[in-house]
Design an enzyme around this catalytic site. Sequence first.
Site, PDB file in Angstrom:
ATOM      1  N   GLY A   1       0.826  -1.205   0.000  1.00 34.84           N
ATOM      2  CA  GLY A   1       0.000   0.000   0.000  1.00 34.84           C
ATOM      3  C   GLY A   1       0.862   1.257   0.000  1.00 34.84           C
ATOM      4  O   GLY A   1       1.898   1.313   0.660  1.00 34.84           O
TER       5      GLY A   1
ATOM      6  N   THR B   1       4.066   2.514   5.886  1.00 36.62           N
ATOM      7  CA  THR B   1       2.659   2.117   5.902  1.00 36.62           C
ATOM      8  C   THR B   1       1.908   3.028   6.855  1.00 36.62           C
ATOM      9  O   THR B   1       2.398   3.319   7.955  1.00 36.62           O
ATOM     10  CB  THR B   1       2.468   0.651   6.338  1.00 36.62           C
TER      11      THR B   1
ATOM     12  N   GLY C   1       5.812  -2.366   3.786  1.00 35.87           N
ATOM     13  CA  GLY C   1       5.394  -2.912   5.073  1.00 35.87           C
ATOM     14  C   GLY C   1       5.874  -4.329   5.299  1.00 35.87           C
ATOM     15  O   GLY C   1       6.826  -4.794   4.661  1.00 35.87           O
ATOM     16  N   ASP C   2       5.189  -5.039   6.203  1.00 32.06           N
ATOM     17  CA  ASP C   2       5.608  -6.385   6.581  1.00 32.06           C
ATOM     18  C   ASP C   2       5.706  -7.335   5.397  1.00 32.06           C
ATOM     19  O   ASP C   2       6.663  -8.104   5.280  1.00 32.06           O
ATOM     20  CB  ASP C   2       4.630  -6.965   7.610  1.00 32.06           C
TER      21      ASP C   2
ATOM     22  N   ASP D   1       2.091  -0.349  11.850  1.00 31.86           N
ATOM     23  CA  ASP D   1       1.987  -1.648  12.521  1.00 31.86           C
ATOM     24  C   ASP D   1       3.169  -2.568  12.255  1.00 31.86           C
ATOM     25  O   ASP D   1       3.063  -3.785  12.407  1.00 31.86           O
ATOM     26  CB  ASP D   1       0.695  -2.344  12.087  1.00 31.86           C
TER      27      ASP D   1
ATOM     28  N   GLY E   1      -6.963   0.036   9.553  1.00 38.64           N
ATOM     29  CA  GLY E   1      -6.318  -0.629  10.675  1.00 38.64           C
ATOM     30  C   GLY E   1      -6.894  -2.011  10.860  1.00 38.64           C
ATOM     31  O   GLY E   1      -7.707  -2.245  11.754  1.00 38.64           O
ATOM     32  N   ARG E   2      -6.470  -2.933   9.985  1.00 37.68           N
ATOM     33  CA  ARG E   2      -7.041  -4.283  10.044  1.00 37.68           C
ATOM     34  C   ARG E   2      -6.626  -5.000  11.323  1.00 37.68           C
ATOM     35  O   ARG E   2      -7.427  -5.647  11.986  1.00 37.68           O
ATOM     36  CB  ARG E   2      -6.594  -5.083   8.814  1.00 37.68           C
TER      37      ARG E   2
ATOM     38  N   ARG F   1       1.150  -5.631  -6.128  1.00 37.46           N
ATOM     39  CA  ARG F   1       1.305  -6.859  -5.343  1.00 37.46           C
ATOM     40  C   ARG F   1       1.537  -8.010  -6.309  1.00 37.46           C
ATOM     41  O   ARG F   1       1.033  -8.017  -7.432  1.00 37.46           O
ATOM     42  CB  ARG F   1       0.068  -7.105  -4.486  1.00 37.46           C
TER      43      ARG F   1
ATOM     44  N   ASP G   1      -0.602   2.373   8.604  1.00 35.54           N
ATOM     45  CA  ASP G   1      -1.116   1.668   9.783  1.00 35.54           C
ATOM     46  C   ASP G   1      -0.153   1.713  10.969  1.00 35.54           C
ATOM     47  O   ASP G   1      -0.559   1.446  12.096  1.00 35.54           O
ATOM     48  CB  ASP G   1      -1.416   0.207   9.447  1.00 35.54           C
TER      49      ASP G   1
END
Length: 319
Positions: free
Chosen positions: A11, A125, A102-103, A129, A170-171, A72, A127
């Site tokens: 993202g 990201t 991100g991760d 996170d 924010g999943r 992706r 988020d």
Amino acid sequence: MKRIAVLTSGGDAPGMNAAIRAVVRRGIDKGLEVYGVRHGYVGLMEGDFFKMELGSVGDIIHRGGTILRSARSEEFKTAEGQQKAIKKMNEAQIEGLVVIGGDGSFMGAGKLTAQGFPTIGVPGTIDNDIAGTEYSIGFDTAVNTVIEAIDKIRDTAYSHERICIVEVMGRNAGDIALWTGLTSGAESIIIPEATYDYNDVMNRIKNGQERGKMHHIIVVAEGVCSGEELKKEIKDKLNLDTNVIVLGYLQRGGSPTAYDRMMASRMGGKAVDLLLDGEEGVMVGWKKGQLVHATFEESAKEKHAIDLGDYNLARSLSI
């Protein structure tokens, strides 16, 4: 090391362009050739590289999104896809890679390192996170974007004495919901890290009405429940009409804040320095007010945590 590349994956986040700029200009200043990779790991497998000059990143520090685009790729998750990407980089004589994402992006970067290709990660990201860092590029801008939206929503909620549910991204992490809920004065905040029940939300609405408050803002992280689900509960239990606002991609866009530009510049520059120092398979992070770095494996062992003290403070201030 003479030649490196940079890509963005996953993202998009405000500040990614500032990080790209830092990688390119720091690299050139250190005598490197820097290549951009279009469309993330898809472009890496396809060899979609182009040489970046100082002018390539001129006037992008203020822009949201990513000039390199993002995508992706299921193919890149396979060993064959990874080998394909490494082959393309070897053919282009690229010797190191900076991955901004991100991760999921870092998992791919770790796979490349495991197969012998030096890779450095830069967290990006909204988020916020990512394990291994207290901050990721884009979070501050996203929070300010949501706050601006809630401030405007509150004007209408007050004027029409309405309940408004604001659903934010924010999943699996409630950082955006918590920060925006606390700093915008929301009456209720629902995040995945804290136990909640609908009755608590209903009681807060009723308590507010009893003291003459006829509007109510609820901020909910998308990973807990949908705004529509909560709207139905409020209608069933209190017979009150509620508006649901899903902010969606609005949170990802916009010109990055000064803080995101600063953090992106620091992290992008540090990534280049790490490659030149012979580091590989590590991500840049921010802890206790300073830049740090740790291997992808070490970072993955950490668990992203939210400050529940802030959550409890928000509950106290919104009584």
